[in-house]
Design an enzyme around this catalytic site. Structure first.
Site, mmCIF file in Angstrom:
data_model
loop_
_atom_site.group_PDB
_atom_site.id
_atom_site.type_symbol
_atom_site.label_atom_id
_atom_site.label_comp_id
_atom_site.label_asym_id
_atom_site.label_seq_id
_atom_site.Cartn_x
_atom_site.Cartn_y
_atom_site.Cartn_z
ATOM 1 N N ARG A 1 0.849 -1.263 -0.161
ATOM 2 C CA ARG A 1 0.073 0.042 0.109
ATOM 3 C C ARG A 1 0.697 1.147 -0.110
ATOM 4 O O ARG A 1 2.017 1.229 0.661
ATOM 5 C CB ARG A 1 -1.039 -0.033 1.380
ATOM 6 C CG ARG A 1 -2.125 -1.017 1.030
ATOM 7 C CD ARG A 1 -2.978 -1.156 2.178
ATOM 8 N NE ARG A 1 -3.915 0.020 2.358
ATOM 9 C CZ ARG A 1 -4.660 -0.117 3.299
ATOM 10 N NH1 ARG A 1 -5.059 -1.076 4.093
ATOM 11 N NH2 ARG A 1 -5.557 1.152 3.645
ATOM 12 N N ASP B 1 -15.299 3.594 3.591
ATOM 13 C CA ASP B 1 -15.441 2.351 4.236
ATOM 14 C C ASP B 1 -16.840 1.815 4.051
ATOM 15 O O ASP B 1 -17.112 0.395 4.270
ATOM 16 C CB ASP B 1 -15.114 2.523 5.556
ATOM 17 C CG ASP B 1 -13.528 2.691 5.887
ATOM 18 O OD1 ASP B 1 -12.795 2.223 5.181
ATOM 19 O OD2 ASP B 1 -13.182 3.011 7.103
ATOM 20 N N ARG C 1 -11.399 -2.794 -3.711
ATOM 21 C CA ARG C 1 -12.780 -2.909 -3.169
ATOM 22 C C ARG C 1 -13.813 -2.818 -4.349
ATOM 23 O O ARG C 1 -15.032 -3.229 -4.266
ATOM 24 C CB ARG C 1 -13.175 -2.094 -2.008
ATOM 25 C CG ARG C 1 -12.596 -2.662 -0.721
ATOM 26 C CD ARG C 1 -13.131 -1.938 0.536
ATOM 27 N NE ARG C 1 -12.335 -2.388 1.845
ATOM 28 C CZ ARG C 1 -12.316 -1.613 2.642
ATOM 29 N NH1 ARG C 1 -12.561 -0.337 2.952
ATOM 30 N NH2 ARG C 1 -11.584 -2.352 3.851
#
Length: 427
Positions: free
Chosen positions: A119, A303, A334
């Protein structure tokens, strides 16, 4: 790696929402930097919180656990007890503690697992170069550092992750001189910066916020130990509120409707989609509703995108999620993960470079899906099972330990029917 089989059923009842993971990280760190003993109440040991506790202990704090309360003896002058910090898979731990480690002047190595190893850390690399701080690599973890941060002006992009800003906000007040953080792009995830500023203020650290464009930080400040209660987590409540809309009435307790958490907007989004949500003090209740698609700007709420995708997949009309490009550098990509797995369940969902387009259906079919080793993907797919016509098998279901170890226990308590088995933990 564990798998879980879910037999579709409507969820109903009340659930105590676990403490905000974002606030737990911040309270533990602030207490660990304080001169004195702090009591932090309402903490659950998820994998991410274990990582932050271990990191702060490595840097010199003493942490004792009593039930769900932590007693933290801070160390205003950090003296590392260990030179290696394992962040497991916690991006918050890594990005918050890197600048704090540079208060010590000692050589310290950060490591981690899974996607955390790759990341981005680019904003910190730029600081290291500008300040002649030794660092070992620009290829992710492990990362070895040695040097000390200096007061001054820090230019940070606001559209990669607010975690870099939080790491500096924790650290710069302790330097021997004043500093300024200059945000060079539009700041996304402002809510997380608000949480940081609020925690800092609680621990007697003062920072001047100039409309999220600049932050002025006086040096030579001191953290003061306090007693602190961690409020419930709206990003976790989002799963159960959606469960109430798709199933039967679900009541969520331990929430602060005046919270600074950006994910609190889940209540407004569900209502805009036509969902029935009632608020009574610290209790928020969602009731069975027919919802409709809307356009959702995810720039401040990354999120809760996976569970919003589930709600969109089961709402009439079209749901568009925009400004969500940063989701590609989370625990999983995601946008790709939720598109791939909801498609397996029969959803009509397509990914764009920075968002999703979802054409809703009344029902999904079920099948075998993967968590992508991502806690929020696993939980979102579990909630999607409510509206499936056949069982849902989630592989890698133990990913929930990252933030919400008791998720499937609470799922069963609300009437979910599950069968779980383990294939041996994989990383």
């Amino acid at each position: 790696m564990s798998s879980i089989q879910i037999i579709p059923s409507k969820l109903k009842g009340h659930v105590k929402i676990p403490p905000s993971k974002s606030l737990c990280h911040r309270a533990i760190i602030a207490a660990g930097l304080s001169d004195g003993v702090s009591n932090i109440e309402n903490i659950i040991l998820s994998d991410d919180i274990i990582a932050t506790c271990s990191g702060m202990e490595a840097l010199g704090a003493k942490i004792e656990k009593e039930d769900n309360r932590f007693i933290i003896k801070g160390s205003k002058e950090l003296r590392p007890k260990r030179r290696e910090i394992d962040c497991i898979e916690s991006g918050s731990t890594l990005r918050f503690l890197i600048p704090i480690a540079l208060l010590t002047g000692e050589k310290i190595t950060f490591d981690g697992r899974g996607r955390l190893k790759s990341r981005p850390l680019t904003p910190y690399y730029k600081i290291f170069k500008n300040q002649n701080i030794y660092y070992s690599s620009e290829e992710g973890l492990p990362l070895t550092l040695q040097g000390r941060l200096k007061p001054g002006n820090y230019e940070i992009e606001g559209n990669i992750s607010s975690q870099f800003i939080t790491g500096l906000l924790f650290t710069l007040p302790l330097l021997d001189g004043d500093s300024k953080i200059i945000i060079t792009t539009e700041l996304e995830s402002k809510g997380y910066v608000d949480l940081t500023l609020d925690i800092l203020n609680s621990f007697s650290i003062k920072i001047e916020n100039n409309n999220y464009k600049e932050f002025f930080i006086n040096g030579n400040q001191k953290y003061k130990a306090i007693n602190y209660y961690v409020e419930g987590d709206f990003s976790q409540a989002a799963f159960w509120l959606t469960a109430g809309i798709l199933g039967e009435e679900v009541e969520c307790t331990n929430l602060n409707i005046n919270s600074l958490q950006g994910d609190k907007v889940i209540v407004d989004i569900i209502r805009e989609m036509g969902g029935n949500v009632a608020i009574d003090g610290n209790i928020i209740t969602a009731k069975t509703s027919k919802t409709k698609g809307i356009v959702i700007d995810a720039s401040q709420i990354p999120d809760i995108v996976p569970i919003l995708a589930v709600l969109g997949a089961l709402s009439s009309g079209t749901t568009r999620i925009i400004n969500a490009g940063r989701l590609r550098i989370k625990e999983s990509d995601r946008l790709k993960a939720i598109t791939t797995e909801l498609s397996k369940l029969g959803a009509d969902i397509k990914e764009q470079s920075d968002g999703l387009t979802i054409h809703g259906k009344e029902k999904l079919k079920g099948g075998t899906v993967s968590s992508w080793n991502d806690h929020r993907i696993a939980m979102a797919l579990a909630i999607a099972s409510i509206k499936c016509t056949e069982p849902v098998i989630i592989t890698g279901s133990d990913a929930v330990k990252k933030s919400y170890p008791e998720f499937f226990k609470d799922f069963s308590m609300l009437g979910g029917i599950t069968n779980e088995w383990s294939l041996g933990r994989e990383y």
